[in-house]
Design an enzyme around this catalytic site. Structure first.
Site, short mmCIF file in Angstrom:
data_model
loop_
_atom_site.label_atom_id
_atom_site.label_comp_id
_atom_site.label_asym_id
_atom_site.label_seq_id
_atom_site.Cartn_x
_atom_site.Cartn_y
_atom_site.Cartn_z
N ARG A 214 -1.17 -6.92 9.83
CA ARG A 214 0.52 -7.72 8.21
C ARG A 214 0.43 -8.89 8.99
O ARG A 214 -0.55 -10.04 7.93
CB ARG A 214 1.08 -7.29 9.07
CG ARG A 214 1.97 -6.04 8.39
CD ARG A 214 3.11 -5.64 8.19
NE ARG A 214 4.02 -5.19 9.55
CZ ARG A 214 4.12 -4.08 10.26
NH1 ARG A 214 4.14 -3.44 9.37
NH2 ARG A 214 4.42 -3.77 11.03
N PHE A 230 3.01 -1.25 -3.19
CA PHE A 230 3.79 0.35 -2.26
C PHE A 230 4.51 -0.56 -0.85
O PHE A 230 3.75 -0.23 0.31
CB PHE A 230 2.53 1.23 -1.31
CG PHE A 230 2.08 1.68 -2.99
CD1 PHE A 230 2.29 2.66 -2.42
CD2 PHE A 230 0.22 1.54 -3.01
CE1 PHE A 230 1.55 3.46 -4.23
CE2 PHE A 230 -0.26 2.25 -4.02
CZ PHE A 230 0.09 2.73 -4.69
N ASP A 252 7.84 -0.75 -5.24
CA ASP A 252 7.61 -0.18 -4.58
C ASP A 252 8.32 0.94 -4.91
O ASP A 252 9.52 0.45 -5.98
CB ASP A 252 8.35 0.03 -3.07
CG ASP A 252 8.29 1.21 -1.96
OD1 ASP A 252 6.87 1.01 -1.40
OD2 ASP A 252 8.51 2.10 -2.16
N ALA A 281 3.97 2.07 -8.04
CA ALA A 281 3.23 1.01 -7.97
C ALA A 281 2.29 0.85 -8.89
O ALA A 281 0.98 0.25 -9.30
CB ALA A 281 2.21 0.79 -6.76
N ASP A 301 -1.07 -0.23 0.71
CA ASP A 301 -0.52 0.65 1.59
C ASP A 301 -0.03 1.70 1.50
O ASP A 301 0.82 1.28 1.54
CB ASP A 301 -0.76 -0.77 2.81
CG ASP A 301 0.16 0.02 3.67
OD1 ASP A 301 -0.78 1.49 4.20
OD2 ASP A 301 0.99 0.22 4.69
N CYS A 341 -2.91 5.74 5.73
CA CYS A 341 -3.04 6.14 6.76
C CYS A 341 -2.96 7.70 7.29
O CYS A 341 -2.28 8.59 7.66
CB CYS A 341 -1.72 5.64 7.17
SG CYS A 341 -0.10 6.24 5.54
#
Length: 397
Positions: A214, A230, A252, A281, A301, A341
């Protein structure tokens, strides 16, 4: 806690020996040749090779899990009070050396700190602890006391609500184990301030693993128009605004997340820069593609697309798709920050997905940097499972 003597022995199959002796620490159910003794869930067992009966190490036994044993200690180690104290002391010392400018970070990263099944995040004076295995669950009282002493914190909140606990036959719970206090805690992350919901927030309340990413993305945002798809509660967005972005749009699907993102913008006095909207999104990226709106910095993300290995191919197509939608929205010379992720999508997979997306979108890209989680999330090179986060910095030309 005294001494944890082995209560049984797990003999592995020949095909598992090279992986385990190379440093991987999980004995899967398919790796087990036999179990002797009568070990119970969470007890220490010896792990031995099939032919020479050589001791590979000592591990915590999980009879109900596909990961039957998590190797905890080497063949020459003894699991006693000193063992636990030294492991936790090393974890705390590592963060003292590697974390600065933040009051929220990971203090214990399971296998990365040689404490499989134990996650501890620090938020100011409160620790949030997750015991993901029977072995750590039965020891969490003692571990909590050691952690409080070593870290100088005041309270330990349990976030033992991860679904993986059900695979170990463990109950789900959220409560203070030691001390008490508010479950909403203000933290500092570089120049940004945020409020973490310890009880209801994602993971342990905050995505500590993206902290440094970030800040790196924010450093590119000064004077720029930014889109954070997102955006969740605004971690990337607010840091970009604090760093001097000209405008920040955040999308989001969660109304609660958007409300919290707006609160974070207000807390940092950047509400006038940030425009947060509750929206799908992906659909929004499509609509923006049909408009003339373009951005200098675009952040993608999304939540994990693959939580199981069987979903890997579908996940890769998902990453190709969202990046194909995102790339045309980036002005020439602008930047794309693309993240995954998903445990089962490796760094090379995401790079290939972004390159493929660029071809589909008829854009040319250069990958400037491949990043992962920060140094408070140490990994084990022999265990690909410990490296789950990829963050690509891409310039669009």
């Amino acid at each position: 806690m005294a001494i944890d003597d082995a209560t049984g022995r797990v003999t592995i199959l020949p095909q598992a020996e090279p992986r385990l002796t190379a440093g991987h620490r999980w004995v899967f159910d398919r790796d087990v040749a036999s179990v002797s003794g009568a070990p119970q869930a969470g007890e220490v067992v010896e792990v031995v090779t099939p032919a020479a009966r050589r001791l590979v190490g000592l591990g915590l036994y999980s009879p109900q899990s596909k990961i039957r044993v998590r190797v905890l200690a080497g063949a020459d180690e003894r699991i006693d009070d000193t063992f636990w104290s030294e492991r936790l002391r090393a974890a705390v010392a590592l963060r003292a050396r590697t974390v600065s400018g933040a009051t929220a970070y990971r203090l214990v990263n399971a296998d990365g700190d040689r404490l499989p099944g134990l996650i501890v995040d620090r938020y100011g004076d409160t620790l949030v602890l997750q015991s993901l295995t029977a072995g750590m669950d039965r020891r969490q009282e003692t571990l909590a006391d050691l952690l409080l002493s070593l870290s100088g914190t005041r309270a330990v909140f349990l976030r033992n609500d991860a679904p993986v606990r059900t695979l170990e036959g463990l109950p789900l719970e959220r409560r203070f184990l030691r001390g008490e206090g508010p479950t909403k805690v203000e933290i500092r992350e570089g120049p940004g301030r945020f409020v973490v919901d310890l009880e209801h927030g994602q993971k342990t309340g905050w995505f500590c693993d993206q902290r440094e990413n970030r800040l790196v993305a924010a450093a590119m945002a000064r004077g720029k128009d930014v889109l954070d798809a997102f955006c969740h509660t605004g971690g990337f967005s607010v840091q970009a605004a604090v760093a001097g972005a000209r405008s920040v749009a955040g999308l989001d699907a969660s109304r609660a997340a958007i409300e919290q993102a707006r609160a974070h913008a207000a807390l940092n006095e950047v509400s006038g820069v940030c425009d947060f909207r509750t929206a799908d999104a992906t659909e929004s990226l499509k609509r923006l593609g049909r408009s003339r709106k373009r951005f200098d910095l675009l952040i993608v993300d999304p939540p994990a697309f693959a939580k199981r290995r069987a979903a890997r191919d579908v996940a890769l197509e998902g990453y190709r798709y969202v990046n194909t939608l995102a790339l045309p929205l980036v002005r020439s010379g602008g930047m794309l920050v693309s993240c995954s992720c998903s445990h089962h999508v490796e760094e090379a997979d995401l790079c290939a997905a972004v390159e493929d997306a660029a071809r589909r979108a008829r854009r040319r890209v250069q990958v400037l940097e491949r990043r992962g989680a920060g140094p408070d999330h140490p990994i084990v090179e022999a265990m690909p499972e410990t490296r789950y986060l990829t963050c690509l910095l891409v310039t669009v030309v």
